[in-house]
Scaffold this motif. Structure first.
Motif, PDB file in Angstrom:
ATOM      1  N   ALA A  41       0.677  -1.236  -0.003  1.00 21.98           N
ATOM      2  CA  ALA A  41      -0.610   0.076  -0.384  1.00 21.98           C
ATOM      3  C   ALA A  41       1.214   1.391  -0.452  1.00 21.98           C
ATOM      4  CB  ALA A  41      -0.813  -0.631   0.809  1.00 21.98           C
ATOM      5  N   LEU A  42       0.633   2.371  -0.546  1.00 22.66           N
ATOM      6  CA  LEU A  42       1.124   3.358  -0.634  1.00 22.66           C
ATOM      7  C   LEU A  42       0.855   4.303   0.763  1.00 22.66           C
ATOM      8  CD1 LEU A  42       0.352   4.704  -4.184  1.00 22.66           C
ATOM      9  CD2 LEU A  42       2.004   3.172  -3.860  1.00 22.66           C
ATOM     10  N   SER A  43       0.108   4.152   1.899  1.00 28.06           N
ATOM     11  CA  SER A  43      -0.299   5.015   2.571  1.00 28.06           C
ATOM     12  C   SER A  43      -0.284   3.719   3.837  1.00 28.06           C
ATOM     13  CB  SER A  43      -0.728   6.058   2.814  1.00 28.06           C
ATOM     14  OG  SER A  43      -2.194   5.364   2.472  1.00 28.06           O
ATOM     15  N   TRP A  44       0.471   4.126   5.230  1.00 29.40           N
ATOM     16  CA  TRP A  44      -0.917   3.742   6.363  1.00 29.40           C
ATOM     17  C   TRP A  44      -1.820   5.033   6.947  1.00 29.40           C
ATOM     18  CZ3 TRP A  44       2.229  -0.133   9.248  1.00 29.40           C
ATOM     19  CH2 TRP A  44       3.116   0.020   7.979  1.00 29.40           C
ATOM     20  N   SER A  45      -2.680   3.739   7.804  1.00 29.44           N
ATOM     21  CA  SER A  45      -4.131   4.230   8.297  1.00 29.44           C
ATOM     22  C   SER A  45      -3.591   4.688   9.650  1.00 29.44           C
ATOM     23  CB  SER A  45      -4.875   3.270   7.567  1.00 29.44           C
ATOM     24  OG  SER A  45      -4.883   2.034   8.583  1.00 29.44           O
ATOM     25  N   VAL A  46      -4.504   5.703  10.250  1.00 30.81           N
ATOM     26  CA  VAL A  46      -4.541   6.224  11.155  1.00 30.81           C
ATOM     27  C   VAL A  46      -5.299   7.022  11.847  1.00 30.81           C
ATOM     28  CG1 VAL A  46      -3.128   8.253  11.571  1.00 30.81           C
ATOM     29  CG2 VAL A  46      -3.050   6.914  13.585  1.00 30.81           C
ATOM     30  N   ARG A  47      -6.312   6.312  12.725  1.00 33.94           N
ATOM     31  CA  ARG A  47      -7.478   6.848  12.851  1.00 33.94           C
ATOM     32  C   ARG A  47      -6.961   8.193  13.545  1.00 33.94           C
ATOM     33  NH1 ARG A  47     -12.477   3.068  15.142  1.00 33.94           N
ATOM     34  NH2 ARG A  47     -13.661   4.577  13.741  1.00 33.94           N
ATOM     35  N   ALA A  48      -8.029   9.501  13.278  1.00 34.82           N
ATOM     36  CA  ALA A  48      -7.558  11.076  13.198  1.00 34.82           C
ATOM     37  C   ALA A  48      -8.181  11.384  15.253  1.00 34.82           C
ATOM     38  CB  ALA A  48      -8.491  11.733  12.721  1.00 34.82           C
ATOM     39  N   TYR A  49      -9.065  10.907  15.626  1.00 33.69           N
ATOM     40  CA  TYR A  49      -8.806  10.887  17.518  1.00 33.69           C
ATOM     41  C   TYR A  49      -8.615  10.292  18.102  1.00 33.69           C
ATOM     42  CZ  TYR A  49     -12.552   6.895  16.540  1.00 33.69           C
ATOM     43  OH  TYR A  49     -13.376   5.429  15.930  1.00 33.69           O
ATOM     44  N   ASN A  50      -6.949   8.836  18.303  1.00 30.20           N
ATOM     45  CA  ASN A  50      -6.910   7.971  18.379  1.00 30.20           C
ATOM     46  C   ASN A  50      -5.883   9.157  19.413  1.00 30.20           C
ATOM     47  OD1 ASN A  50      -8.659   5.614  18.241  1.00 30.20           O
ATOM     48  ND2 ASN A  50      -6.989   4.622  16.831  1.00 30.20           N
ATOM     49  N   GLN A  51      -5.662   8.604  20.366  1.00 24.89           N
ATOM     50  CA  GLN A  51      -4.770   9.918  21.096  1.00 24.89           C
ATOM     51  C   GLN A  51      -3.633   9.119  21.228  1.00 24.89           C
ATOM     52  OE1 GLN A  51      -4.847  12.911  22.572  1.00 24.89           O
ATOM     53  NE2 GLN A  51      -6.916  13.267  21.894  1.00 24.89           N
ATOM     54  N   CYS A  52      -2.434   9.535  21.453  1.00 17.28           N
ATOM     55  CA  CYS A  52      -1.376   9.758  21.104  1.00 17.28           C
ATOM     56  C   CYS A  52      -0.569   8.719  23.155  1.00 17.28           C
ATOM     57  CB  CYS A  52      -0.082  10.332  21.248  1.00 17.28           C
ATOM     58  SG  CYS A  52       0.187  10.772  18.986  1.00 17.28           S
ATOM     59  N   LYS A  53      -0.082   7.569  23.841  1.00 11.56           N
ATOM     60  CA  LYS A  53       0.232   7.056  24.527  1.00 11.56           C
ATOM     61  C   LYS A  53       1.718   6.385  24.517  1.00 11.56           C
ATOM     62  CE  LYS A  53      -4.679   5.358  25.403  1.00 11.56           C
ATOM     63  NZ  LYS A  53      -5.759   4.421  25.536  1.00 11.56           N
TER      64      LYS A  53
END
Length: 259
Positions: A41-53
């Motif tokens: 795939a050309l990109s990674w997926s991440v949910r915008a509202y998932n906070q960093c921990k």
């Protein structure tokens, strides 16, 4: 903080969960998020509202993805498919074991010592283990210009008891087993066929450049060996070493089938 707020990202760990799914811990400093993609795939997926921990490590165990946070909570990562793109994504991160981290990790003792820790997840003989590595450091006097200096290491090993949602401390990893610990990869191996004694932990000084909390007296580093039986540490092969800083980030364990 979100992953897209950072200008300098850092891959802490990359896992091939299956032929169609790759997971990565990506972040900056002491915060990270879990990203997903399909190979090619050309990109990674991440949910915008998932906070960093402050995720310490990640492991794919018995068909499920787990991560452990600095507070020693074990979390299971549920993966779904984006309805619009078909890409894999993190749908939920749920706690399966509540950690019981000792409170004295944030304390400076009377002798100016302070404990820092690293956590590792390792699958071994059908069990999911958490290794707690404690690095005892010497903190400078208040107002001093000296650095925090690393000292001795200690290790504790815990087995995930999913039925009772707890970590259970174990005194052995097996007479035929050795744990190889590294920030990029950790693994358990049977070693009797190679003529090596078991019940030991091989570990790297694998500090990352964007989350270093202490310094060392020595310019060079190598690997160390911890005996679960004797609770003692010795240095690795004296003829194997590399400089700290940039060179140490390239250090990795290589196993027979990886050649």
């Amino acid at each position: 903080m979100h992953i897209n707020d950072s200008e300098k990202l850092h891959i802490t760990k990359l896992i091939m969960c299956s032929s169609n799914l790759v997971a990565a811990l990506v972040g900056i400093g002491h915060t990270s998020q879990i990203l997903m993609c399909q190979p090619g795939a050309l990109s990674w997926s991440v949910r915008a509202y998932n906070q960093c921990k402050d995720f310490q490590d990640m492991s794919f165990y018995q068909g499920k993805l787990y991560t452990v946070a600095k507070d020693e909570n074990l979390l299971m990562v549920n993966i779904s498919q984006d309805h619009s793109t078909g890409d894999p994504q993190v749908s939920r991160i749920g706690q399966v074991i509540k950690g019981d981290s000792p409170p004295w990790y944030s304390r400076v003792f009377e002798d100016n010592s302070k404990a820092y820790k690293k956590l590792y997840l390792v699958e071994s003989c059908g069990m999911l283990l958490m290794v707690r590595r404690t690095i005892w450091c010497q903190v400078p006097e208040p107002g001093g210009d000296d650095k925090v200096m690393a000292g001795k290491n200690e290790f504790e090993v815990f087995e995930a008891d999913f039925e009772h949602s707890r970590w259970v401390k174990v005194s052995t990893v097996g007479d035929d087993q050795v744990l190889f610990l590294g920030r990029r990869c950790s693994r358990s191996m049977s070693v009797s066929q190679y003529g090596l004694p078991g019940n030991r932990i091989f570990f790297l000084d694998d500090d990352e450049d964007n989350r270093i909390e202490y310094a060392y007296d020595e310019e060079n580093t190598s690997f160390g060996i911890y005996s679960m039986r004797f609770r003692s540490i010795r240095s690795g092969a004296p003829n194997i070493s590399w400089k700290r800083c940039a060179e140490m980030y390239l250090a990795a364990w290589l196993f027979p089938e990886d050649r």
